[in-house]
Design a protein around this motif. Sequence first.
Motif, PDB file in Angstrom:
ATOM      1  N   ALA A 147       0.833  -1.201   0.000  1.00 31.83           N
ATOM      2  CA  ALA A 147       0.000   0.000   0.000  1.00 31.83           C
ATOM      3  C   ALA A 147       0.868   1.250   0.000  1.00 31.83           C
ATOM      4  CB  ALA A 147      -0.935  -0.012   1.205  1.00 31.83           C
ATOM      5  N   LEU A 148       1.877   1.275   0.831  1.00 31.60           N
ATOM      6  CA  LEU A 148       2.762   2.427   0.872  1.00 31.60           C
ATOM      7  C   LEU A 148       3.515   2.566  -0.438  1.00 31.60           C
ATOM      8  CD1 LEU A 148       4.170   2.135   4.506  1.00 31.60           C
ATOM      9  CD2 LEU A 148       2.434   3.702   3.656  1.00 31.60           C
ATOM     10  N   ALA A 149       3.959   1.451  -0.978  1.00 30.31           N
ATOM     11  CA  ALA A 149       4.701   1.492  -2.228  1.00 30.31           C
ATOM     12  C   ALA A 149       3.819   2.034  -3.345  1.00 30.31           C
ATOM     13  CB  ALA A 149       5.231   0.105  -2.579  1.00 30.31           C
ATOM     14  N   SER A 150       2.558   1.656  -3.385  1.00 34.85           N
ATOM     15  CA  SER A 150       1.676   2.128  -4.446  1.00 34.85           C
ATOM     16  C   SER A 150       1.365   3.612  -4.305  1.00 34.85           C
ATOM     17  CB  SER A 150       0.398   1.296  -4.466  1.00 34.85           C
ATOM     18  OG  SER A 150       0.719  -0.029  -4.809  1.00 34.85           O
ATOM     19  N   LEU A 151       1.189   4.102  -3.105  1.00 35.33           N
ATOM     20  CA  LEU A 151       1.016   5.533  -2.902  1.00 35.33           C
ATOM     21  C   LEU A 151       2.286   6.255  -3.324  1.00 35.33           C
ATOM     22  CD1 LEU A 151      -0.554   8.002  -2.019  1.00 35.33           C
ATOM     23  CD2 LEU A 151       0.147   7.524   0.337  1.00 35.33           C
ATOM     24  N   ASP A 152       3.416   5.701  -2.979  1.00 32.47           N
ATOM     25  CA  ASP A 152       4.684   6.297  -3.392  1.00 32.47           C
ATOM     26  C   ASP A 152       4.813   6.316  -4.915  1.00 32.47           C
ATOM     27  OD1 ASP A 152       5.419   6.778  -0.778  1.00 32.47           O
ATOM     28  OD2 ASP A 152       6.711   5.020  -0.624  1.00 32.47           O
ATOM     29  N   LEU A 153       4.351   5.254  -5.573  1.00 28.25           N
ATOM     30  CA  LEU A 153       4.387   5.219  -7.037  1.00 28.25           C
ATOM     31  C   LEU A 153       3.486   6.305  -7.625  1.00 28.25           C
ATOM     32  CD1 LEU A 153       4.271   1.371  -7.684  1.00 28.25           C
ATOM     33  CD2 LEU A 153       6.239   2.895  -7.968  1.00 28.25           C
ATOM     34  N   ALA A 154       2.314   6.503  -7.033  1.00 27.86           N
ATOM     35  CA  ALA A 154       1.407   7.551  -7.496  1.00 27.86           C
ATOM     36  C   ALA A 154       2.034   8.929  -7.311  1.00 27.86           C
ATOM     37  CB  ALA A 154       0.069   7.458  -6.764  1.00 27.86           C
ATOM     38  N   LYS A 155       2.729   9.108  -6.201  1.00 31.70           N
ATOM     39  CA  LYS A 155       3.422  10.379  -5.969  1.00 31.70           C
ATOM     40  C   LYS A 155       4.554  10.569  -6.975  1.00 31.70           C
ATOM     41  CE  LYS A 155       2.475  10.746  -1.027  1.00 31.70           C
ATOM     42  NZ  LYS A 155       3.055  10.688   0.329  1.00 31.70           N
ATOM     43  N   LYS A 156       5.325   9.516  -7.190  1.00 26.13           N
ATOM     44  CA  LYS A 156       6.457   9.582  -8.116  1.00 26.13           C
ATOM     45  C   LYS A 156       5.994   9.943  -9.526  1.00 26.13           C
ATOM     46  CE  LYS A 156       9.995   6.606 -10.126  1.00 26.13           C
ATOM     47  NZ  LYS A 156      10.462   5.210 -10.191  1.00 26.13           N
ATOM     48  N   ALA A 157       4.860   9.412  -9.960  1.00 22.93           N
ATOM     49  CA  ALA A 157       4.325   9.687 -11.293  1.00 22.93           C
ATOM     50  C   ALA A 157       3.534  11.005 -11.322  1.00 22.93           C
ATOM     51  CB  ALA A 157       3.444   8.531 -11.756  1.00 22.93           C
ATOM     52  N   ARG A 158       3.447  11.690 -10.198  1.00 27.13           N
ATOM     53  CA  ARG A 158       2.756  12.967 -10.053  1.00 27.13           C
ATOM     54  C   ARG A 158       1.247  12.872 -10.252  1.00 27.13           C
ATOM     55  NH1 ARG A 158       7.135  13.529 -12.918  1.00 27.13           N
ATOM     56  NH2 ARG A 158       6.107  14.022 -14.887  1.00 27.13           N
ATOM     57  N   SER A 160       5.434   3.414 -15.617  1.00 35.08           N
ATOM     58  CA  SER A 160       5.582   2.145 -16.349  1.00 35.08           C
ATOM     59  C   SER A 160       4.306   1.314 -16.244  1.00 35.08           C
ATOM     60  CB  SER A 160       6.763   1.345 -15.792  1.00 35.08           C
ATOM     61  OG  SER A 160       6.443   0.846 -14.502  1.00 35.08           O
ATOM     62  N   ASP A 161       4.173   0.344 -17.148  1.00 31.23           N
ATOM     63  CA  ASP A 161       3.004  -0.540 -17.096  1.00 31.23           C
ATOM     64  C   ASP A 161       2.912  -1.245 -15.746  1.00 31.23           C
ATOM     65  OD1 ASP A 161       2.393   0.171 -19.695  1.00 31.23           O
ATOM     66  OD2 ASP A 161       2.941  -1.765 -20.569  1.00 31.23           O
ATOM     67  N   ALA A 162       4.038  -1.753 -15.252  1.00 27.05           N
ATOM     68  CA  ALA A 162       4.034  -2.479 -13.973  1.00 27.05           C
ATOM     69  C   ALA A 162       3.633  -1.563 -12.823  1.00 27.05           C
ATOM     70  CB  ALA A 162       5.402  -3.096 -13.707  1.00 27.05           C
ATOM     71  N   ASP A 163       4.184  -0.350 -12.803  1.00 24.77           N
ATOM     72  CA  ASP A 163       3.840   0.590 -11.737  1.00 24.77           C
ATOM     73  C   ASP A 163       2.380   1.020 -11.837  1.00 24.77           C
ATOM     74  OD1 ASP A 163       6.418   0.397 -10.801  1.00 24.77           O
ATOM     75  OD2 ASP A 163       7.025   2.415 -11.423  1.00 24.77           O
ATOM     76  N   LEU A 164       1.901   1.236 -13.047  1.00 27.02           N
ATOM     77  CA  LEU A 164       0.500   1.627 -13.229  1.00 27.02           C
ATOM     78  C   LEU A 164      -0.438   0.525 -12.749  1.00 27.02           C
ATOM     79  CD1 LEU A 164      -1.718   3.495 -14.164  1.00 27.02           C
ATOM     80  CD2 LEU A 164      -1.305   2.727 -16.513  1.00 27.02           C
ATOM     81  N   LYS A 165      -0.116  -0.716 -13.068  1.00 26.48           N
ATOM     82  CA  LYS A 165      -0.944  -1.837 -12.599  1.00 26.48           C
ATOM     83  C   LYS A 165      -0.941  -1.914 -11.073  1.00 26.48           C
ATOM     84  CE  LYS A 165      -0.506  -4.513 -16.816  1.00 26.48           C
ATOM     85  NZ  LYS A 165       0.078  -5.679 -17.475  1.00 26.48           N
ATOM     86  N   ALA A 166       0.208  -1.653 -10.454  1.00 26.37           N
ATOM     87  CA  ALA A 166       0.282  -1.670  -8.986  1.00 26.37           C
ATOM     88  C   ALA A 166      -0.556  -0.553  -8.383  1.00 26.37           C
ATOM     89  CB  ALA A 166       1.736  -1.556  -8.533  1.00 26.37           C
ATOM     90  N   VAL A 167      -0.495   0.631  -8.963  1.00 19.38           N
ATOM     91  CA  VAL A 167      -1.286   1.758  -8.461  1.00 19.38           C
ATOM     92  C   VAL A 167      -2.782   1.484  -8.636  1.00 19.38           C
ATOM     93  CG1 VAL A 167      -1.826   4.208  -8.792  1.00 19.38           C
ATOM     94  CG2 VAL A 167       0.554   3.461  -8.752  1.00 19.38           C
ATOM     95  N   ILE A 168      -3.158   0.946  -9.779  1.00 16.99           N
ATOM     96  CA  ILE A 168      -4.574   0.626 -10.016  1.00 16.99           C
ATOM     97  C   ILE A 168      -5.065  -0.420  -9.012  1.00 16.99           C
ATOM     98  CG2 ILE A 168      -6.166  -0.479 -11.646  1.00 16.99           C
ATOM     99  CD1 ILE A 168      -4.577   1.012 -13.878  1.00 16.99           C
ATOM    100  N   ALA A 169      -4.278  -1.444  -8.763  1.00 17.75           N
ATOM    101  CA  ALA A 169      -4.668  -2.473  -7.779  1.00 17.75           C
ATOM    102  C   ALA A 169      -4.831  -1.833  -6.396  1.00 17.75           C
ATOM    103  CB  ALA A 169      -3.625  -3.586  -7.749  1.00 17.75           C
TER     104      ALA A 169
END
Length: 107
Positions: free
Chosen positions: A20-31, A90-99
């Motif tokens: 969960a933290l990683a996905s929020l961080d990914l959303a932040k990283k992608a702005r 990235s596709d992988a990061d986007l899939k993680a954020v969507i999940a």
Amino acid sequence: MKNVLAVLVLCAGASLAQPALASLDLAKKARCVACHAVDKKMVGPAYRDVAAKYQGQADAPAKLFAKVREGGAGVWGQIPMMPNDPDKISDADLKAVIAWILAGAPN
């Protein structure tokens, strides 16, 4: 023995919180958070509102993936969401954020 058990429980809890933290961080990283927040509408809908709208829809991950990549307007109002290509997330990061979003965007 009680101390060992307590340490194991704490470690297990920390490891469960990481995605969960990683996905929020990914959303932040992608702005993504420039337009979206976890629990309040900004320019775009709150992540938790997205989760509620798509709850129980088996094709939700694919729909949201396409929406992020292609952009669009009209689902949440007339303010368009611009397309976001793999250079931004990235596709992988986007899939993680969507999940993460579809899981209710847990803190």
